[in-house]
Design a protein around this motif. Structure first.
Motif, PDB file in Angstrom:
ATOM      1  N   MET A 168       9.205  -6.538  25.644  1.00 52.76           N
ATOM      2  CA  MET A 168       8.067  -6.529  26.549  1.00 52.76           C
ATOM      3  C   MET A 168       7.373  -7.896  26.644  1.00 52.76           C
ATOM      4  O   MET A 168       6.673  -8.153  27.599  1.00 52.76           O
ATOM      5  N   THR A 169       7.550  -8.755  25.642  1.00 56.12           N
ATOM      6  CA  THR A 169       6.868 -10.052  25.627  1.00 56.12           C
ATOM      7  C   THR A 169       7.883 -11.156  25.367  1.00 56.12           C
ATOM      8  O   THR A 169       9.068 -10.898  25.173  1.00 56.12           O
ATOM      9  N   SER A 170       7.384 -12.388  25.309  1.00 50.85           N
ATOM     10  CA  SER A 170       8.274 -13.529  25.085  1.00 50.85           C
ATOM     11  C   SER A 170       8.658 -13.705  23.620  1.00 50.85           C
ATOM     12  O   SER A 170       9.417 -14.594  23.288  1.00 50.85           O
ATOM     13  N   GLY A 171       8.171 -12.872  22.740  1.00 49.37           N
ATOM     14  CA  GLY A 171       8.537 -12.946  21.330  1.00 49.37           C
ATOM     15  C   GLY A 171       7.392 -13.434  20.471  1.00 49.37           C
ATOM     16  O   GLY A 171       6.673 -14.357  20.836  1.00 49.37           O
ATOM     17  N   ASP A 172       7.221 -12.781  19.325  1.00 46.19           N
ATOM     18  CA  ASP A 172       6.179 -13.167  18.372  1.00 46.19           C
ATOM     19  C   ASP A 172       6.688 -14.307  17.512  1.00 46.19           C
ATOM     20  O   ASP A 172       7.822 -14.269  17.029  1.00 46.19           O
ATOM     21  N   SER A 173       5.843 -15.294  17.254  1.00 47.79           N
ATOM     22  CA  SER A 173       6.210 -16.384  16.356  1.00 47.79           C
ATOM     23  C   SER A 173       6.136 -15.906  14.913  1.00 47.79           C
ATOM     24  O   SER A 173       5.158 -15.288  14.489  1.00 47.79           O
ATOM     25  N   LEU A 174       7.181 -16.192  14.153  1.00 46.40           N
ATOM     26  CA  LEU A 174       7.233 -15.854  12.736  1.00 46.40           C
ATOM     27  C   LEU A 174       7.090 -17.105  11.864  1.00 46.40           C
ATOM     28  O   LEU A 174       7.070 -17.006  10.646  1.00 46.40           O
ATOM     29  N   GLY A 175       6.996 -18.274  12.511  1.00 47.19           N
ATOM     30  CA  GLY A 175       6.813 -19.520  11.777  1.00 47.19           C
ATOM     31  C   GLY A 175       7.467 -20.688  12.494  1.00 47.19           C
ATOM     32  O   GLY A 175       8.353 -20.507  13.329  1.00 47.19           O
ATOM     33  N   LYS A 176       6.982 -21.896  12.146  1.00 41.03           N
ATOM     34  CA  LYS A 176       7.486 -23.132  12.777  1.00 41.03           C
ATOM     35  C   LYS A 176       7.619 -24.217  11.724  1.00 41.03           C
ATOM     36  O   LYS A 176       6.915 -24.222  10.719  1.00 41.03           O
TER      37      LYS A 176
END
Length: 175
Positions: free
Chosen positions: A134-142
């Protein structure tokens, strides 16, 4: 219509080579003294391996899991972006974890690819995400790396409170 090209020319047995403009690569390749065709649109590349991700938070609302993938690109060069396949991992308590430690997700990514357009001094950006439909994706870290030849544990920033996430990677050939 062909991009401008240059060829490395040399006489057989000679150590002297000259770089000279050529015609289209197909025509230049018929030259008996041709050693190499280099097209103007060729970009330098560096090898990239992403082995695994560890200590990630579960981002899905249902199932206590994350559908993990990694985007890697050279800072300021969006056309260099490469993306791993999505690998699903379920959060669990790690062996030796304390009573207050959170469950986390570990996944094997086993990605091998190339970053096109890298030049010395470029910064390589790694973004770990959870695939959502549904979305562009949750960030899990960078994380950011500024040296080719880096290999090992790459600590992720912004992994979430109480999570110490990292990637295992190799940039370039390494030693």
């Amino acid at each position: 219509n062909h991009p401008p090209a240059f060829v490395t020319m040399g006489c057989p047995g000679s150590k002297a080579n000259d770089v000279v403009p050529s015609g289209p690569p197909a025509v230049a390749a018929q030259d008996p003294y041709l050693l190499e065709v280099v097209t103007a649109d060729a970009k330098p590349t560096t090898s990239l391996k992403i082995y695994s991700a560890h200590g990630l938070r579960s981002a899905d609302l249902v199932g206590n899991k994350s559908d993990v993938y990694v985007e890697v690109e050279i800072e300021g060069k969006s056309d260099s972006k490469v993306t791993t396949a999505v690998v699903t991992g379920t959060a669990s308590k790690k062996e030796g974890a304390g009573e207050n430690d959170k469950n986390s997700v570990d996944v094997d990514l086993q990605f091998v690819g190339e970053l096109k357009g890298y030049v010395a001094g470029d910064k390589i950006l790694f973004t770990v995400k959870d695939k959502d439909f549904m979305t562009s994706g949750d960030s899990l870290g960078k994380a950011t790396v500024a040296e080719i030849g880096f290999g090992g544990k790459l600590v992720l920033e912004g992994a979430g409170e109480g999570f110490q996430a990292h990637l295992m990677v190799q940039l370039g050939d390494g030693t």
